[in-house]
Design an enzyme around this catalytic site. Structure first.
Site, short mmCIF file in Angstrom:
data_model
loop_
_atom_site.label_atom_id
_atom_site.label_comp_id
_atom_site.label_asym_id
_atom_site.label_seq_id
_atom_site.Cartn_x
_atom_site.Cartn_y
_atom_site.Cartn_z
N SER A 272 0.85 -1.18 0.00
CA SER A 272 0.00 0.00 0.00
C SER A 272 0.89 1.25 0.00
CB SER A 272 -0.90 -0.02 1.24
OG SER A 272 -1.67 1.12 1.29
N ALA A 808 4.03 -7.65 -28.99
CA ALA A 808 3.86 -6.42 -29.78
C ALA A 808 2.40 -6.25 -30.22
CB ALA A 808 4.77 -6.44 -30.99
N GLN A 1205 -0.72 -19.88 -31.14
CA GLN A 1205 -1.19 -18.61 -31.68
C GLN A 1205 -2.71 -18.53 -31.64
OE1 GLN A 1205 0.63 -15.77 -32.93
NE2 GLN A 1205 1.96 -16.90 -31.56
N GLU A 1272 -3.32 -13.94 -36.44
CA GLU A 1272 -4.42 -13.07 -36.01
C GLU A 1272 -5.79 -13.76 -35.93
OE1 GLU A 1272 -3.31 -10.56 -39.42
OE2 GLU A 1272 -3.86 -8.92 -38.09
C1 LIG Z 1 -1.49 -5.75 -6.89
C2 LIG Z 1 -2.29 -5.59 -5.62
C3 LIG Z 1 -3.53 -6.22 -5.55
C4 LIG Z 1 -4.29 -6.08 -4.40
N1 LIG Z 1 -5.51 -6.68 -4.35
C5 LIG Z 1 -6.28 -6.53 -3.26
C6 LIG Z 1 -7.59 -7.10 -3.18
O1 LIG Z 1 -8.03 -7.76 -4.12
N2 LIG Z 1 -8.31 -6.89 -2.07
C7 LIG Z 1 -7.82 -6.16 -1.01
O2 LIG Z 1 -8.49 -6.05 -0.01
N3 LIG Z 1 -6.62 -5.61 -1.05
C8 LIG Z 1 -5.84 -5.76 -2.14
N4 LIG Z 1 -4.62 -5.17 -2.19
C9 LIG Z 1 -4.21 -4.32 -1.07
C10 LIG Z 1 -3.36 -5.09 -0.06
O3 LIG Z 1 -4.09 -6.11 0.53
C11 LIG Z 1 -2.93 -4.13 1.00
O4 LIG Z 1 -2.12 -3.18 0.36
C12 LIG Z 1 -2.13 -4.81 2.08
O5 LIG Z 1 -2.90 -5.67 2.83
C13 LIG Z 1 -1.50 -3.79 2.99
O6 LIG Z 1 -0.57 -4.46 3.80
P1 LIG Z 1 0.97 -4.12 3.73
O7 LIG Z 1 1.64 -4.88 4.81
O8 LIG Z 1 1.52 -4.34 2.40
O9 LIG Z 1 0.90 -2.59 4.04
P2 LIG Z 1 1.99 -1.48 3.96
O10 LIG Z 1 2.01 -0.90 2.59
O11 LIG Z 1 3.27 -2.01 4.45
O12 LIG Z 1 1.32 -0.45 4.96
C14 LIG Z 1 0.04 0.03 4.71
C15 LIG Z 1 -0.44 1.08 5.70
O13 LIG Z 1 -0.86 0.46 6.88
C16 LIG Z 1 -0.25 1.02 8.03
N5 LIG Z 1 0.07 -0.06 8.95
C17 LIG Z 1 0.54 -1.26 8.61
N6 LIG Z 1 0.64 -2.02 9.73
C18 LIG Z 1 0.24 -1.23 10.75
C19 LIG Z 1 0.13 -1.45 12.14
N7 LIG Z 1 0.45 -2.61 12.69
N8 LIG Z 1 -0.33 -0.43 12.91
C20 LIG Z 1 -0.66 0.74 12.36
N9 LIG Z 1 -0.56 0.99 11.06
C21 LIG Z 1 -0.12 0.01 10.26
C22 LIG Z 1 0.99 1.70 7.49
O14 LIG Z 1 1.34 2.80 8.30
C23 LIG Z 1 0.59 2.09 6.11
O15 LIG Z 1 -0.02 3.35 6.15
C24 LIG Z 1 -3.82 -5.29 -3.31
C25 LIG Z 1 -2.57 -4.66 -3.39
C26 LIG Z 1 -1.82 -4.80 -4.54
C27 LIG Z 1 -0.50 -4.10 -4.61
#
Ligand SMILES: Cc1cc2nc3c(=O)[nH]c(=O)nc-3n(C[C@H](O)[C@H](O)[C@H](O)COP(=O)(O)OP(=O)(O)OC[C@H]3O[C@@H](n4cnc5c(N)ncnc54)[C@H](O)[C@@H]3O)c2cc1C
Ligand code: FES
Ligand code: FES
Length: 1363
Positions: A272, A808, A1205, A1272
């Site tokens: 995120s 492509a 293809q 195609e």
């Molecule tokens: C390609 C892609 C597909 C996705 N598809 C989905 C989907 O289908 N459905 C869905 O629900 N989500 C989806 N997500 C979102 C994903 O689930 C969330 O981004 C993820 O769960 C966030 O967790 P993280 O550890 O990566 O967060 P980070 O990016 O590491 O942190 C996210 C935020 O949370 C805060 N945070 C984290 N932990 C704590 C804590 N313990 N206390 C206080 N604050 C905290 C951080 O400060 C930050 O602001 C997708 C993301 C991507 C990139």
């Protein structure tokens, strides 16, 4: 604890492929992907999107947990993984799995040998996902295998061959065993061998495969184990240029840090925070990584539920819940089940493996799939800050929307408590996304109800929605009002009305349809109503009636299953020499290198001394005058070398292929968003991008801004010439027909979404104005021509090289020429090598794609189904410059008849000039659009006559030797054979009966089937555009170097050319090498387009080889028992030239547009496809159940390549017709800029049963070895899915007595399907909209005191929109 007090900067220690890495200056902003590629020169891991959405960058991460002494292996996206998070971890990349220099791993071998790679760009990512699964489960189930690939996209193969390779590792048979004899229903070998020709159903032989031996894998580095066991955990700090990374080890330390840096985010998975920093310009000087803190990783069962640490990965949560569900009684685990339901489809496995539970919750994104269900289930959040701990209900954090400060900046989420469900309590979660897997939801929901004991009286109800507003939202008042009510239909009705009233959806900001979201909200509640009603019945069948039988199936969600597939082709004759490879399913020449990551693409080329990286600055306005460009801030940026503008172009900035120019840099005016205005060159990609963002451009808006076809028509904005074809007497024919229908269809555009984005490297050679250009293009000669013209040098100074192209599909011709010119101008000005690799986002914004169409048609037909008159007009959105749009429009007219003989036919094509990026060639070149229009009016006629669509198709199909509407002769014999075989192989009629039966028994789910024929004319209409040349050298050791003008972009052209040379020279393929396509070896080569590559280059290769063989003949004759090497040595001694060029003049194709007749095509490819689908009427979701394709491709040179293809094109066609949707703002800004927003088909979209048969005994006298060009044709057959969906929607409408005539546009998304399956829920949404619109207008009426005008308006709105 303040940052200053933290430990001194650490060395980052981790392993990559068994090698220890000590990074003294670890930069928190550096992701693993760029580190691997640029720092460690491990270029096997690819960049596809940079945002976690495509899986091209998949690697395996291994960590060791000393407490449990367990090693965990998991897949992750390197593009989102900060290197600082890797302390103590072992990274395995595709290079570490196996290589041609050491040993090829079975995964790599099988992917290649099962033909699982075409362009090969996605292949390393695929290898890593499969490899990681096998490290954890050496004998996985097919379900695990499918899940492992959900996060990997492939734009070429259509996934079938990749899954075939996967199946060889799975323990269970994937055969359906439905046949009486226990055989798979798709296994038709027995039936087939009755035929006279020998057919084959295997494209590879499993006997060749080495076994998987888990003991051969890289071990976890013992040093890392020792480090983990012996070194006490301590705080880690890494300082970068701009950002500091702190990774504490205790909760107290974390709370101190949070107190000192309240704004610093906690980074766990970075899924995120990472995208926010990369794509949305968010900057955090301090990042806190809490993943190592034990309190944030707890797993604790208590009396009332389960507590899970906030840093637990979503995969871990999934595993824990799965185990708990198996262990505890059903009654206690309903919350767990509902959460698990969401976790199964949330992201791909790579995302779930790193994304944290807490991160998903705290991000509070509207798209969180977990928050609605967790909040509805009364989950509790355990929060802590310095000196304080507290527990709050999850729902509190959404109480007042996103800006809500229930959690203070100093607070940390330590853990989440998920309660057990209680007796009489039911919980469910729902989601609908643009694609079933690996896609953020459009709308989702979590719902829970608790009944008074033993009754259906609601004691407590909670309903939460996601996707509706900026964060998760609660329908609190609705729940309160309904408490105390019985669970019955009155309650349902009221619930729907209350929900719609309570959850006010803002107007659509990003092109999403508010109506659809509202419909989903109430449909989800209805689904919950059904589920709970059924559960009540199970609990007490005497008191609760449950739900009608025919409603039951909607309670089952569509699941992705390992597809069963079969490919049938004609074997080579017994008389063919075993060494002769023609007609055999030979593996792609680069297959193994694709799978080991050794195949080199442009960005994999080692950097050149002093190389600069270029970032384009693009227009943010659709139509405006450039008032000023201020580059001063950009020039001050770190590492910036220069800014390049139109003033730096030494010669041509504009190219006139048609009346209007193609433009390198905007000069005074911009004509679309995404047009290149200038460019920054800097010492790194990052610096160039940072500086590009600082260039300030002042605009003055110009009128008009034309974005749509309708606007272009209004402003009479067209590219010339307009085209028309006519045969018979259309006007007269309309006088004599029984019926006339008129209709209109809109077909949206499509992005190429090649996995390798536009890429080029320009290297000035320092003398004589020479420049080497390494470009990912289908047309090196045009790149050479455009670059030479822009630099004002002769073409002989520009050497363009293409080794291979990572996909492509038509998108790497003219657009690439402009981008290459940008890079070349920069290289020329700076005298440095310049590399330009577009980010996915820039690629999608800058380049156009397939042309959107609007077609209006009038069709006259007899009651017996004969169509005798058609008048059709196609409006094509060409974008802002001509590109090849007029040619696309011409081809759409020439191919619009598809398989039908219409005696009186008139069609027109108009190319609209708009302020969108210029649309360009795309697989099928106009036919996918005009063909869809034709099949639409065919279906309309069927609706009107009451005959089935297949009957109308049969009645009007070309039947005997006839002429097309432009007077070209046509023999449709093989068209009819394809149609009949498809009918038979798909068991069309018996399945139609079964579908009717299914539809009778299921109310909310319906099936549909459609069979579509295809005539695909082959040719480019202009003789000189199909000329080709080849160059063959034989060296004195007997080895052969082959080159020709064709480009390898996944279609296996080099493999086929080596097959041709092998046959002609009568030597094994292993003696022949293909190096690169280059303007220095084959000049003036035509573009690799229009399925023609093999046809024309094959002829040239054959010619060159025959010349050589002729020269060798006297020597061979003299020594007939000699070997190839003997002959070559002798030839050299006799001074016989061992190098020859080959040439093919091209086909005699022409078209006279004045007369409307000609011979624009050389031959025809025929085919037919039958597809069956199932739709969920409540959500609009669908599943592709089965597809059978028959294709006439003459005598295939390589059935594995050709079937690949057909399948790949077919799946791309499914993308165009059912899911790929481009969304623009009203100012012409593209919203859908990457795999997050723009959904191409993934593994979950391929038909559960997928069969492709090549028509036997088909000859083609016009192409090499009687083959046919097939790149195609398969694309159009994807529309069989569109019409199967239409069929399913029709049965819904028939059952509900809805209007028989209805129009469906392309793509036929879930939103459209839902809207056309009108029911009480769509009605209630319309009523709600009517009420709110009326209210709004009433309010405005009062406000504006504009009585007369609005009085007129109100009834108008009511009538038009709602009745
Ligand atoms: C390609 C892609 C597909 C996705 N598809 C989905 C989907 O289908 N459905 C869905 O629900 N989500 C989806 N997500 C979102 C994903 O689930 C969330 O981004 C993820 O769960 C966030 O967790 P993280 O550890 O990566 O967060 P980070 O990016 O590491 O942190 C996210 C935020 O949370 C805060 N945070 C984290 N932990 C704590 C804590 N313990 N206390 C206080 N604050 C905290 C951080 O400060 C930050 O602001 C997708 C993301 C991507 C990139
Ligand atoms: S490049 Fe990493 S997921 Fe696309
Ligand atoms: S082979 Fe998968 S993207 Fe080309």
């Amino acid at each position: 604890m303040a940052l200053q007090g933290a430990a001194v900067a650490e060395e980052l220690v981790f392993y990559v492929n068994g090698r220890k890495i000590i990074e003294k200056n670890a930069d928190p902003e550096q992701m693993l992907l760029s580190y691997l590629r640029k720092r460690l020169c491990l270029t096997g891991t690819k960049y596809g999107c940079g945002g976690g959405g495509c899986g091209a960058c998949t690697v395996m991460i291994s960590t060791y947990e000393p407490a449990s002494k367990k090693i965990r292996h998991y897949s992750a996206n390197a593009c989102l993984l900060p290197i600082c998070s890797l302390y103590g971890a072992a990274v395995t990349t595709v290079e570490g799995v196996g290589s041609t220099k050491t040993r090829i791993h079975p995964v790599q071998e099988r992917l290649a040998k099962c033909h699982g790679s075409q362009c090969g760009f996605c292949t390393p990512g695929m290898v890593m996902s499969i490899y990681t699964l096998l490290r954890n489960h050496p004998e996985p189930t097919s379900e695990q295998m499918i899940a492992a690939l959900a996060g990997n996209l492939c734009r070429c193969t259509g996934y079938r061959p990749i899954l075939d390779a996967c199946k060889t590792f799975c323990k269970e048979s994937i055969c359906c065993q439905r046949k009486a004899n226990g055989k798979c229903c798709l296994d038709r070998k027995d039936d087939l061998f009755d035929n006279e020709e020998k057919v084959s159903t295997s494209l590879f032989s499993t006997d060749e495969f080495q076994p998987l031996d888990p003991t051969q894998e890289l071990i976890f580095p013992p040093e890392l184990m020792r480090m983990a066991e012996n070194q006490p955990k301590r705080t880690l700090v890494f300082h970068g240029d701009r950002v500091t990374w702190i990774s504490p080890v205790s909760l107290d330390e974390l709370l101190d840090l949070k107190a000192a840096h309240p704004k610093a985010p906690l980074v766990v998975g970075n899924t995120s925070v990472g995208p926010d920093m990369k794509f949305r310009g968010v900057f955090h000087p301090v990042l806190i990584a809490p993943a190592r803190i034990p309190d944030l990783n707890v797993l604790k069962y208590t009396n009332d539920g389960l507590t899970l640490g906030a840093a637990c990965s979503l995969s871990l949560v999934k595993d824990i819940l799965t185990n708990a569900i198996a262990e505890f009684p059903e009654e206690k685990t309903r919350v767990f089940c509902a959460v698990l339901q969401q976790l199964r489809t949330l992201g791909g496995e790579q995302i779930r493996n790193v994304a944290s539970f807490g991160g998903n919750i705290i991000s509070r994104k509207s798209t969180s799939d977990l928050n609605p269900v967790l909040a509805a289930s009364n989950c509790m959040l355990n929060l802590a800050s310095r000196g304080q701990k507290r527990q709050i209900p999850m729902s509190d954090i959404f109480a007042d929307g996103v800006g809500n400060n229930t959690i203070t900046p100093e607070e940390v989420l330590v853990s989440i408590h998920i309660p057990y469900s209680r007796k009489g309590e039911y919980v469910a979660a729902f989601r609908q996304a643009p694609r079933r897997e690996n896609a953020l939801p459009i709308t989702n929901a979590g719902m829970r109800v608790l009944f008074e004991e033993g009754t259906d009286i609601i004691k407590d109800l909670s309903i939460f929605y996601g996707g509706a507003v900026l964060t998760t939202v609660c329908a609190k008042q609705t729940c309160e009002t309904l408490t105390g009510r019985h669970w019955n239909e009155q309650m349902l009705d009221e619930a729907c009305r209350l929900v719609l009233k309570e959850i006010a959806l803002p107007g659509s900001a990003d092109g999403e349809n508010v109506d659809y979201k509202k419909t989903l909200m109430v449909s989800f509640f209805y689904r919950f109503f059904l589920e709970v009603s059924q559960s009540l019945k199970t609990m007490d069948p005497c008191h609760f009636p449950g739900i009608p039988m025919e409603y039951g199936s909607v309670l089952q969600d569509f699941k992705t299953r390992m597809p069963q597939s079969i490919q049938i082709y004609q074997d080579v004759g017994l008389s063919q020499s075993p060494q002769d490879p023609v007609g055999r399913p030979i593996m792609h020449q680069s297959g193994i290198k694709h799978a080991t990551g050794e195949a080199v693409y442009i960005d994999d080329l080692p950097s050149v001394d002093g190389e600069l990286f270029l970032a384009a600055v693009t227009s943010s306005r659709a139509h405006a005058k450039i008032v000023s460009i201020d580059t001063s801030e950009a020039l001050k940026g770190a590492g910036v070398f220069d800014v390049i503008t139109v003033r730096d172009v030494p010669a041509a900035n504009e190219f006139y292929f048609f009346d209007d120019p193609e433009i390198i840099f905007a000069r005074n005016e911009v004509i679309c968003v995404g047009q290149i205005v200038c460019a920054v060159v800097a010492d790194s990609n990052v610096h160039a991008k940072q500086a590009a963002a600082k260039v300030k451009i002042e605009y003055e808006m110009l009128e008009p801004v034309i974005l749509t076809i309708e606007e272009a028509i209004k402003h009479n904005s067209f590219f010339e010439p307009k085209r028309k074809l006519e045969q018979g007497n259309v006007d007269e024919a309309f006088e004599t027909v029984d019926n006339i229908i008129e209709g209109e269809i809109c077909i949206g555009g499509q992005k190429h979404f090649y996995m390798e984005t536009q890429s080029m490297l320009a290297v000035p050679k320092g003398e004589d104005e020479e420049m080497d250009l390494y470009v990912s293009t289908q047309h090196p000669a045009i790149i050479q021509e455009m670059v030479a013209a822009s630099l004002g040098v002769p073409a002989n100074r520009i050497m363009c090289h293409v080794k291979r192209v990572g996909g492509a599909f038509g998108g790497k011709i003219l657009r690439t020429g402009l981008l290459a010119s940008v890079a070349a101008v920069a290289a020329n000005k700076t005298s440095r090598a310049v590399r330009l690799i577009l980010s996915r986002e820039d690629d999608m914004v800058i380049t156009g794609g397939r042309h959107p169409f609007i077609a209006k048609y009038k069709v006259g037909f007899m009651n017996d189904g004969r169509i005798t008159a058609v008048d059709a007009k196609y409006y094509v959105n060409g974008g802002c410059t001509p590109d090849e749009s007029v040619l696309v429009a011409e081809v759409s007219l020439l191919k619009m008849d598809n398989a039908y003989k219409i005696p009186n036919l008139r069609c027109w094509a108009y190319v609209c000039k708009t302020n969108l990026p210029s649309n360009t060639a795309f697989r099928g070149f106009g036919f996918p659009q005009s063909g869809l229009v034709t099949e639409t009016w065919i279906t309309d006629v069927a609706d009107k006559t009451g005959l089935s669509p297949e009957k109308i198709r049969e009645i009007n199909m070309y039947k005997k030797n006839e002429q097309t509407h432009f007077k070209q002769k046509l023999d449709p014999q093989n068209l009819i054979r394809c149609w009949n075989e498809c009918m038979e192989k798909s068991a069309y009629y018996s399945r139609r009966t079964a579908i009717n039966e299914f539809n009778k028994q299921n109310y909310w789910k319906k099936r549909g089937i459609a069979i579509v024929p295809m005539k695909f004319p082959f040719g480019v209409s202009t003789p000189y555009l199909s000329q080709a040349a080849a160059l063959v050298h034989i060296y004195t050791d007997g080895s052969v170097l082959l080159t020709h003008g064709g480009i390898e972009m996944g279609q296996g052209i080099h493999t086929k050319m080596i097959q041709v040379a092998s046959r002609e020279l009568n030597i094994p393929m292993s003696c022949i090498h293909f190096c690169e396509t280059s303007t220095t070896t084959v000049p003036n080569a035509c573009a690799s387009i229009a399925s023609a590559g093999t046809d024309v280059n094959g002829m040239a290769v054959k010619d060159a080889c025959q010349t050589l063989l002729e020269r060798l003949q006297p020597i061979i004759k003299k020594n007939p028992t000699g070997t190839w090497n003997d002959w070559i040595k002798e030839a050299f001694k006799q001074s016989v030239s061992l190098s020859a060029t080959g040439y093919f003049r091209g086909y005699n194709e022409y078209m006279d547009w004045e007369k409307g007749e000609g011979h624009p095509f050389t031959y025809f490819i025929f085919g037919a496809a039958c597809s069956e689908v199932e739709i969920n009427c409540l959500t609009g979701d669908h599943k592709n159940l089965r597809t059978d394709i028959i294709m006439d491709i003459g005598c295939s040179i390589n059935p594995a390549v050709d079937i690949g293809q057909i399948e790949g094109a077919f799946i791309q066609g499914i993308g165009l017709y059912t899911m790929e949707e481009l969304k623009y703002s009203s100012e012409g800004v593209l919203y859908t800029r990457g795999p997050d927003q723009y959904k191409i088909p993934a593994v979950c979209d391929i038909p559960e049963q997928f069969s492709v048969s090549l028509l036997s005994s088909s000859q083609n006298p016009y192409a090499i070895y009687a083959s046919k060009g097939i790149g195609e044709a398969g694309f159009f057959l994807g529309c069989s899915v569109f019409f199967a969906l239409r069929d399913a929607v029709t049965s819904v409408r028939n059952e509900r007595g809805l209007n028989k005539t209805f129009a469906l546009n392309s793509p036929l998304t879930a939103e459209q399907i839902r809207a056309n399956c009108a029911d009480a829920f769509t009605d209630i949404v319309r009523e709600d909209l009517l009420i709110s619109t009326t209210q709004m207008l009433q309010e405005r009426k009062v406000r504006m005191k504009c009585k007369g005008m609005l009085d007129n308006l109100l009834p108008h709105i009511t009538l038009n929109n709602f009745i």
